[in-house]
Design a protein around this motif. Structure first.
Motif, PDB file in Angstrom:
ATOM      1  N   VAL A 197       0.898  -1.260   0.056  1.00 47.32           N
ATOM      2  CA  VAL A 197       0.027   0.072   0.026  1.00 47.32           C
ATOM      3  C   VAL A 197       0.869   1.372   0.277  1.00 47.32           C
ATOM      4  N   ALA A 198       0.881   2.015  -1.136  1.00 48.47           N
ATOM      5  CA  ALA A 198       1.394   3.259  -1.131  1.00 48.47           C
ATOM      6  C   ALA A 198       0.854   4.279  -0.143  1.00 48.47           C
ATOM      7  N   VAL A 199       1.139   4.484   1.194  1.00 45.45           N
ATOM      8  CA  VAL A 199       0.842   5.322   1.956  1.00 45.45           C
ATOM      9  C   VAL A 199       1.118   6.904   1.512  1.00 45.45           C
ATOM     10  N   LEU A 200       2.144   6.748   0.936  1.00 48.56           N
ATOM     11  CA  LEU A 200       2.602   8.190   0.341  1.00 48.56           C
ATOM     12  C   LEU A 200       3.143   7.794  -0.880  1.00 48.56           C
ATOM     13  N   PRO A 201       2.512   8.012  -2.132  1.00 49.11           N
ATOM     14  CA  PRO A 201       2.691   7.622  -3.478  1.00 49.11           C
ATOM     15  C   PRO A 201       3.913   8.404  -3.912  1.00 49.11           C
ATOM     16  N   GLY A 202       4.013   9.523  -3.599  1.00 51.65           N
ATOM     17  CA  GLY A 202       5.259  10.357  -4.331  1.00 51.65           C
ATOM     18  C   GLY A 202       5.265  10.245  -5.731  1.00 51.65           C
ATOM     19  N   GLY A 203       6.050   9.822  -6.497  1.00 48.97           N
ATOM     20  CA  GLY A 203       6.226   9.792  -7.745  1.00 48.97           C
ATOM     21  C   GLY A 203       6.907  10.765  -8.447  1.00 48.97           C
ATOM     22  N   PRO A 204       6.843  10.735  -9.789  1.00 49.23           N
ATOM     23  CA  PRO A 204       7.351  11.808 -10.669  1.00 49.23           C
ATOM     24  C   PRO A 204       6.536  13.066 -10.632  1.00 49.23           C
ATOM     25  N   THR A 205       7.491  14.187 -10.956  1.00 44.89           N
ATOM     26  CA  THR A 205       6.804  15.441 -10.951  1.00 44.89           C
ATOM     27  C   THR A 205       6.341  15.755 -12.322  1.00 44.89           C
ATOM     28  N   GLU A 206       5.201  16.007 -12.564  1.00 40.56           N
ATOM     29  CA  GLU A 206       4.501  15.905 -13.753  1.00 40.56           C
ATOM     30  C   GLU A 206       5.026  17.152 -14.757  1.00 40.56           C
ATOM     31  N   GLY A 207       4.917  16.708 -16.122  1.00 43.08           N
ATOM     32  CA  GLY A 207       5.016  17.694 -17.028  1.00 43.08           C
ATOM     33  C   GLY A 207       6.465  18.523 -17.038  1.00 43.08           C
ATOM     34  N   SER A 208       7.549  17.438 -16.936  1.00 41.24           N
ATOM     35  CA  SER A 208       8.645  17.637 -17.209  1.00 41.24           C
ATOM     36  C   SER A 208       9.667  16.412 -17.618  1.00 41.24           C
TER      37      SER A 208
ATOM     38  N   ALA B  24      12.568  16.328 -16.647  1.00 39.73           N
ATOM     39  CA  ALA B  24      13.655  16.004 -15.330  1.00 39.73           C
ATOM     40  C   ALA B  24      13.380  14.804 -14.937  1.00 39.73           C
ATOM     41  N   CYS B  25      14.317  14.363 -13.840  1.00 41.17           N
ATOM     42  CA  CYS B  25      14.137  12.789 -13.421  1.00 41.17           C
ATOM     43  C   CYS B  25      13.808  12.753 -12.012  1.00 41.17           C
ATOM     44  N   TYR B  26      12.922  14.160 -11.666  1.00 42.16           N
ATOM     45  CA  TYR B  26      12.696  14.073 -10.119  1.00 42.16           C
ATOM     46  C   TYR B  26      11.633  12.835  -9.823  1.00 42.16           C
ATOM     47  N   TRP B  27      11.784  12.436  -8.654  1.00 45.40           N
ATOM     48  CA  TRP B  27      10.930  11.284  -7.890  1.00 45.40           C
ATOM     49  C   TRP B  27      10.650  11.587  -6.477  1.00 45.40           C
ATOM     50  N   MET B  28       9.486  11.857  -6.216  1.00 42.69           N
ATOM     51  CA  MET B  28       9.242  12.328  -4.971  1.00 42.69           C
ATOM     52  C   MET B  28       9.167  11.087  -3.896  1.00 42.69           C
ATOM     53  N   PRO B  29       9.502  11.462  -2.601  1.00 44.15           N
ATOM     54  CA  PRO B  29       9.378  10.053  -1.639  1.00 44.15           C
ATOM     55  C   PRO B  29       8.273   9.530  -1.828  1.00 44.15           C
ATOM     56  N   THR B  30       8.610   7.879  -1.734  1.00 40.45           N
ATOM     57  CA  THR B  30       7.373   7.136  -1.794  1.00 40.45           C
ATOM     58  C   THR B  30       7.571   6.179  -0.433  1.00 40.45           C
ATOM     59  N   VAL B  31       6.403   6.012  -0.013  1.00 41.79           N
ATOM     60  CA  VAL B  31       6.527   5.162   1.528  1.00 41.79           C
ATOM     61  C   VAL B  31       5.466   3.993   1.237  1.00 41.79           C
ATOM     62  N   PHE B  32       5.748   2.763   1.364  1.00 41.33           N
ATOM     63  CA  PHE B  32       4.943   1.556   1.066  1.00 41.33           C
ATOM     64  C   PHE B  32       4.794   1.025   2.526  1.00 41.33           C
ATOM     65  N   THR B  33       3.563   0.592   3.060  1.00 37.97           N
ATOM     66  CA  THR B  33       3.239  -0.296   4.105  1.00 37.97           C
ATOM     67  C   THR B  33       2.684  -1.700   3.614  1.00 37.97           C
ATOM     68  N   ASN B  34       2.337  -2.404   4.624  1.00 39.80           N
ATOM     69  CA  ASN B  34       1.947  -3.762   4.039  1.00 39.80           C
ATOM     70  C   ASN B  34       2.812  -4.427   2.911  1.00 39.80           C
ATOM     71  N   VAL B  35       3.974  -4.548   3.331  1.00 41.65           N
ATOM     72  CA  VAL B  35       5.107  -4.975   2.341  1.00 41.65           C
ATOM     73  C   VAL B  35       5.313  -6.286   2.794  1.00 41.65           C
ATOM     74  N   GLY B  36       5.164  -7.305   1.756  1.00 41.12           N
ATOM     75  CA  GLY B  36       5.418  -8.871   2.298  1.00 41.12           C
ATOM     76  C   GLY B  36       7.004  -9.109   1.950  1.00 41.12           C
ATOM     77  N   SER B  37       7.559  -9.931   2.737  1.00 43.03           N
ATOM     78  CA  SER B  37       8.999  -9.935   2.531  1.00 43.03           C
ATOM     79  C   SER B  37       9.470 -10.666   1.467  1.00 43.03           C
ATOM     80  N   ASP B  38       8.527 -11.356   0.775  1.00 35.79           N
ATOM     81  CA  ASP B  38       8.908 -12.028  -0.498  1.00 35.79           C
ATOM     82  C   ASP B  38       8.570 -11.020  -1.712  1.00 35.79           C
TER      83      ASP B  38
END
Ligand code: NAD
Length: 501
Positions: free
Chosen positions: A367-378, A380-394
């Motif tokens: 679950v991307a509780v903070l999706p972050g991701g690319p800045t649109e319309g550019s 440039a190679c920006y990627w804003m911070p992403t936080v995933f929860t419910n991550v299975g260890s596999d």
């Protein structure tokens, strides 16, 4: 401004004025590469093409290794007294520091690291050279106790020609910290920097010459991994290869060493470092700040980035909330602004890689509780911070190195589960442990399979300390020691001598 204040640097106008010399540095001078093939580097903050560099190959690598071997055999460097080498290396450190702004600017332009980080990094790199210089006459040889008839000695000698292959995430810093220990113990060096960011490393040739390092002792050859890199790794006259980069390339270098002359290898490769937080921590704000700092510094493109957050279940939601709040406040900026702390990813390829992992995380049920991701319309190679929860260890995002500002969060119930999760990847580079229980922190420091464990701080904090920072990776994070006095010894070989009386 009073006389003690340093005038602020106008990085944007410096960037307009800066010129690039893309030619290889071999035997004490720039040479024209024999190849007509080139590769381009781009500024990831605005997608502007910066330079076309020659894709050097076997011809230039052969010339560089021959020059390095000839200098070694002539003894112009290897046979100097360690104090004499140290004096010249101190000059080299001073030259790096005098040119720190230019080196930092080249890195910022080529791979997007904010100048606010790149400039201090160059001063740290100059200090790393000084540490190696100071230590050069302190790696004492051994006299082995014996009966008086024979004197037994264990002598340390330089290995000869050292090849160095480096990544783009701290281009000049990693280049310098490979060169310094190798030179301090008397080796000659051939450096092949990353094709994403080579310009700062190429400048080191002139600085070495200015400092008095003899011709042929340091050579720098730009090129692609499969070209110049593979040529260096399979060269029959390179005695040791020191590499920092991905695990996949590290494995390839093991093959190339075996297929050529069995050159020794020091491999500093990838990581998936855990930050482990126990419920006895009171100041969760401070923990959250360190956690976010660790995964967003250099946009997460750090081998020791704390990309897995392991939290004791009872404080999971509280800590995640703080982490998300802080991470969502991060502002991306122009890396040339001194106020910018968060820049773009280093390249379009790196951006695509992070995007693929982001999709894999979602597809596999995190679950991307903070999706972050690319800045649109550019472009440039920006990627804003992403936080995933419910991550299975596999899941892939739990197991594989993303090398971007993407944090995967896991909950654990007790110490045993925390250690099991921490040790559940192929990597073993760094880890951090947050607990107020001293006994537990020491138990975990021993139980976690990692070359560096930080108690109450960011993973890998010690690895950037030139004196203390020796460490040896576990698992597929690599092999061999880098940093500190042991890292210098790793650039030597031991010879046993007996002298009958
Ligand atoms: P990479 O492996 O793609 O490239 C690193 C270097 O290897 C480059 O100079 C490249 O040209 C060269 N190379 C690639 N293929 C080659 C081949 N077949 N033969 C010879 N050389 C070859 O890594 P990267 O993307 O530049 O850097 C990111 C990686 O570096 C991450 O995995 C990161 O964890 C790792 N890294 C590790 C440390 C550490 O201390 N352990 C520090 C920084 C970065």
């Amino acid at each position: 401004m009073n006389s003690l204040e340093v005038a602020p640097v106008n990085w944007k106008s410096k960037a307009q004025e800066i010129s690039f010399d893309v030619r290889p540095w071999i035997n004490g001078r720039r040479i024209d590469a024999s190849t007509s093939e080139h590769f381009a580097t781009f500024n990831p903050a605005n997608a502007v093409r910066l330079a076309d560099l020659p894709a050097c190959g076997t011809t230039e690598i052969n010339a560089a290794v021959s020059a390095a071997r000839a200098a070694f055999e002539r003894g112009v460097w290897a046979n100097l007294s360690p104090r004499a080498r140290a004096r010249i290396l101190m000059n080299f450190a001073d030259a790096i520091e005098r040119n720190a702004d230019e080196l930092a600017l080249l890195d910022t332009l080529e791979m997007g690291m904010p100048i606010s980080s790149a400039a201090p990094d160059m001063r740290a790199a100059a200090d790393a050279v000084r540490v190696a210089a100071e230590a050069s006459d302190k790696l004492l040889d051994q006299v082995i106790p014996n009966d008086p008839s024979t004197l037994l000695l264990n002598l340390r000698e330089p290995v000869g020609v050292v090849g160095a292959i480096t990544p783009w995430n701290f281009p000049a810093y990693i280049g310098i910290t490979k060169i310094a220990p190798a030179l301090a113990v008397g080796n000659s060096v051939v450096l092949k920097p990353s094709e994403i960011a080579s310009l700062s490393c190429l400048r080191l040739g002139e600085l070495a010459a200015e400092a008095g390092i003899p011709d042929g002792v340091l050579n720098i050859v730009p090129g692609l991994g499969a070209g110049a890199g593979a040529s260096l790794a399979s060269h029959m006259d390179v005695d040791l290869l020191t590499f920092t980069g991905s695990t996949a390339t590290g494995k390839r270098l093991i093959e190339l060493s075996g297929q050529s002359n069995m050159k020794r290898l020091i491999l500093e490769c990838g990581g998936k470092s855990p930050q482990i937080v126990f419920a006895d921590m009171e100041d969760l704000d401070a923990v959250a700040e360190a956690v976010v700092g660790s995964i967003t510094f250099n946009s997460g493109q750090v081998c020791v980035a704390g990309s897995r957050l392991l939290v004791e279940r009872s404080i999971h939601d509280l800590l995640v909330e703080r982490v998300v709040t802080l991470a969502s406040q991060i502002e991306a900026g122009n890396p040339l602004d001194e106020t910018t702390n968060f820049g773009p990813l280093a390249s379009r390829e790196q951006h695509d890689r992070v995007r693929r992992y982001f999709a894999a995380g979602r597809d596999q049920g995190a679950v991307a509780v903070l999706p972050g991701g690319p800045t649109e319309g550019s472009d440039a190679c920006y990627w804003m911070p992403t936080v995933f929860t419910n991550v299975g260890s596999d899941m892939q995002i739990a197991q594989e190195e993303i090398f971007g500002p993407v944090l995967s969060v896991f909950a654990f119930d007790d110490e045993i589960e925390a250690v099991r999760l921490a040790n559940s990847t192929i990597y073993g580079l760094a880890a951090s442990v947050w607990t107020r229980d001293l006994g537990r922190s020491l138990r975990l420091a021993r139980a976690i399979k990692a070359g560096s464990v930080t108690i109450a701080g960011r993973p890998g904090e010690t690895t950037h300390d030139a004196t203390a920072g020796a460490f040896e990776p576990h698992g597929q994070s690599g092999m061999g020691i880098e940093g500190g006095l042991d890292g210098m010894r790793a650039m030597t070989r031991l010879k046993s001598v007996s002298l009958a009386g």
